[in-house]
Write a protein that holds these residues in place. Sequence first.
Motif, mmCIF file in Angstrom:
data_model
loop_
_atom_site.group_PDB
_atom_site.id
_atom_site.type_symbol
_atom_site.label_atom_id
_atom_site.label_comp_id
_atom_site.label_asym_id
_atom_site.label_seq_id
_atom_site.Cartn_x
_atom_site.Cartn_y
_atom_site.Cartn_z
ATOM 1 N N GLY A 33 0.659 -1.119 0.105
ATOM 2 C CA GLY A 33 -0.344 0.103 -0.385
ATOM 3 C C GLY A 33 0.307 1.016 -0.352
ATOM 4 O O GLY A 33 2.268 1.710 0.331
ATOM 5 N N PHE A 34 0.190 2.318 -0.545
ATOM 6 C CA PHE A 34 1.308 3.137 -0.503
ATOM 7 C C PHE A 34 0.557 5.080 -0.701
ATOM 8 O O PHE A 34 -1.075 4.730 -0.663
ATOM 9 C CB PHE A 34 1.521 3.665 -2.259
ATOM 10 C CG PHE A 34 2.482 2.866 -2.407
ATOM 11 C CD1 PHE A 34 2.689 1.545 -2.592
ATOM 12 C CD2 PHE A 34 4.363 2.893 -2.109
ATOM 13 C CE1 PHE A 34 4.117 0.608 -3.514
ATOM 14 C CE2 PHE A 34 5.320 1.914 -1.832
ATOM 15 C CZ PHE A 34 4.772 0.898 -2.761
ATOM 16 N N ILE A 51 -3.572 3.981 -2.301
ATOM 17 C CA ILE A 51 -3.688 2.904 -2.949
ATOM 18 C C ILE A 51 -3.550 1.957 -2.058
ATOM 19 O O ILE A 51 -2.571 1.680 -1.672
ATOM 20 C CB ILE A 51 -3.514 2.383 -4.638
ATOM 21 C CG1 ILE A 51 -4.116 1.898 -5.407
ATOM 22 C CG2 ILE A 51 -1.671 3.181 -4.576
ATOM 23 C CD1 ILE A 51 -3.158 2.167 -6.848
ATOM 24 N N SER A 52 -4.465 0.471 -1.877
ATOM 25 C CA SER A 52 -3.712 -0.602 -0.521
ATOM 26 C C SER A 52 -3.088 -1.490 -1.490
ATOM 27 O O SER A 52 -3.099 -1.376 -2.978
ATOM 28 C CB SER A 52 -5.473 -0.979 -0.506
ATOM 29 O OG SER A 52 -6.405 -1.981 -2.039
ATOM 30 N N GLY A 53 -2.685 -2.256 -0.811
ATOM 31 C CA GLY A 53 -2.072 -2.927 -1.911
ATOM 32 C C GLY A 53 -2.505 -4.588 -2.236
ATOM 33 O O GLY A 53 -1.992 -5.270 -3.001
ATOM 34 N N ASN A 54 -4.080 -4.569 -1.876
ATOM 35 C CA ASN A 54 -4.200 -6.391 -2.147
ATOM 36 C C ASN A 54 -4.863 -5.933 -3.223
ATOM 37 O O ASN A 54 -4.956 -6.569 -4.489
ATOM 38 C CB ASN A 54 -5.244 -6.204 -1.134
ATOM 39 C CG ASN A 54 -5.906 -6.208 0.121
ATOM 40 O OD1 ASN A 54 -5.571 -5.354 -0.360
ATOM 41 N ND2 ASN A 54 -6.666 -6.561 0.743
ATOM 42 N N THR A 91 -0.712 24.084 -2.784
ATOM 43 C CA THR A 91 0.214 23.900 -2.479
ATOM 44 C C THR A 91 1.240 23.844 -1.342
ATOM 45 O O THR A 91 0.011 23.779 -0.964
ATOM 46 C CB THR A 91 0.665 25.805 -2.802
ATOM 47 O OG1 THR A 91 0.165 26.233 -3.854
ATOM 48 C CG2 THR A 91 1.826 26.449 -1.866
ATOM 49 N N ALA A 92 1.686 23.052 -1.935
ATOM 50 C CA ALA A 92 3.010 21.923 -0.472
ATOM 51 C C ALA A 92 3.567 21.297 -0.788
ATOM 52 O O ALA A 92 3.790 20.935 -2.107
ATOM 53 C CB ALA A 92 1.158 21.272 -0.190
ATOM 54 N N VAL A 93 4.648 20.547 -0.004
ATOM 55 C CA VAL A 93 5.368 19.263 -0.175
ATOM 56 C C VAL A 93 5.017 18.514 -0.239
ATOM 57 O O VAL A 93 4.039 17.641 0.925
ATOM 58 C CB VAL A 93 6.585 19.636 0.477
ATOM 59 C CG1 VAL A 93 7.269 18.651 0.240
ATOM 60 C CG2 VAL A 93 7.282 20.534 0.449
ATOM 61 N N TYR A 94 4.286 17.889 -1.071
ATOM 62 C CA TYR A 94 4.032 15.934 -1.159
ATOM 63 C C TYR A 94 5.461 14.800 -1.226
ATOM 64 O O TYR A 94 5.573 15.217 -2.010
ATOM 65 C CB TYR A 94 3.347 16.662 -3.082
ATOM 66 C CG TYR A 94 2.260 16.826 -2.998
ATOM 67 C CD1 TYR A 94 2.079 18.848 -3.093
ATOM 68 C CD2 TYR A 94 0.681 16.673 -2.886
ATOM 69 C CE1 TYR A 94 0.799 19.519 -3.100
ATOM 70 C CE2 TYR A 94 -0.295 17.354 -3.372
ATOM 71 C CZ TYR A 94 -0.448 18.858 -3.160
ATOM 72 O OH TYR A 94 -1.313 19.247 -2.832
ATOM 73 N N TYR A 95 4.455 14.326 -0.258
ATOM 74 C CA TYR A 95 5.500 12.740 -0.023
ATOM 75 C C TYR A 95 4.792 11.865 -0.484
ATOM 76 O O TYR A 95 3.144 11.601 -0.197
ATOM 77 C CB TYR A 95 5.739 12.936 1.448
ATOM 78 C CG TYR A 95 6.402 14.522 2.108
ATOM 79 C CD1 TYR A 95 5.865 15.591 1.998
ATOM 80 C CD2 TYR A 95 8.065 14.323 1.972
ATOM 81 C CE1 TYR A 95 6.528 17.159 2.670
ATOM 82 C CE2 TYR A 95 8.735 15.191 2.299
ATOM 83 C CZ TYR A 95 7.180 16.250 3.076
ATOM 84 O OH TYR A 95 8.624 17.269 3.456
ATOM 85 N N CYS A 96 5.908 10.948 -0.669
ATOM 86 C CA CYS A 96 4.740 9.400 -1.059
ATOM 87 C C CYS A 96 5.393 8.895 0.237
ATOM 88 O O CYS A 96 6.366 8.550 0.962
ATOM 89 C CB CYS A 96 5.728 9.114 -2.594
ATOM 90 S SG CYS A 96 5.300 7.216 -2.705
ATOM 91 N N ALA A 97 4.540 7.458 0.950
ATOM 92 C CA ALA A 97 4.904 7.246 2.132
ATOM 93 C C ALA A 97 4.357 5.450 1.711
ATOM 94 O O ALA A 97 3.563 4.937 0.733
ATOM 95 C CB ALA A 97 5.067 7.264 2.815
ATOM 96 N N THR A 98 4.872 4.773 1.898
ATOM 97 C CA THR A 98 4.250 3.119 2.510
ATOM 98 C C THR A 98 3.501 3.979 3.434
ATOM 99 O O THR A 98 3.579 4.655 3.874
ATOM 100 C CB THR A 98 5.109 2.274 2.908
ATOM 101 O OG1 THR A 98 6.227 2.520 4.009
ATOM 102 C CG2 THR A 98 5.867 2.130 2.358
ATOM 103 N N ALA A 99 1.774 2.851 3.245
ATOM 104 C CA ALA A 99 0.894 3.259 3.757
ATOM 105 C C ALA A 99 -0.003 2.579 3.773
ATOM 106 O O ALA A 99 -0.395 1.764 3.012
ATOM 107 C CB ALA A 99 0.083 4.540 3.196
ATOM 108 N N ILE A 106 -2.967 5.131 6.298
ATOM 109 C CA ILE A 106 -2.337 5.802 7.246
ATOM 110 C C ILE A 106 -0.969 5.218 7.411
ATOM 111 O O ILE A 106 -0.567 4.314 6.032
ATOM 112 C CB ILE A 106 -2.949 4.076 8.464
ATOM 113 C CG1 ILE A 106 -4.531 4.905 8.276
ATOM 114 C CG2 ILE A 106 -2.114 3.896 10.044
ATOM 115 C CD1 ILE A 106 -5.424 3.550 8.900
ATOM 116 N N PRO A 107 -0.107 6.116 7.331
ATOM 117 C CA PRO A 107 1.384 5.916 7.335
ATOM 118 C C PRO A 107 2.133 4.852 7.722
ATOM 119 O O PRO A 107 1.711 4.505 8.807
ATOM 120 C CB PRO A 107 2.324 7.128 7.057
ATOM 121 C CG PRO A 107 1.670 7.988 8.522
ATOM 122 C CD PRO A 107 0.170 7.342 8.115
#
Length: 121
Positions: A33-34, A51-54, A91-99, A106-107
Amino acid sequence: QVQLVESGGGLVQPGGSLKLSCAVSGFTKIDYGFGWFRQAPGKEREGVSCISGNDDSTYYVDSVKGRFTISRDNAKNTVYLQMNNLKPEDTAVYYCATAFCWGAVIPRDSWGQGTQVIVSS
């Protein structure tokens, strides 16, 4: 070691579009998930989409529904965030994370370095 590298940010006029990319490495399987998060100056970090991993189910915060689309390309080990009809408040800093993607973003434990998005005329 897991690495997430974002790209695609920039300056865009209101109403414009950007597509953010998150290149993923260090996973044995991309079907994780990310999520995309953003943080504007002086504001708390906000979970925007995931987006979910399964089953590739997705979630969007109300403020971006109908304008943003999250997707993934497992062959390219990349997660995307297509952003349309951008507004100055995006407007913002956008971050990608596992989630985890369970009706909210939920990070987990891996984050990218962020990419700046500025929406201004």
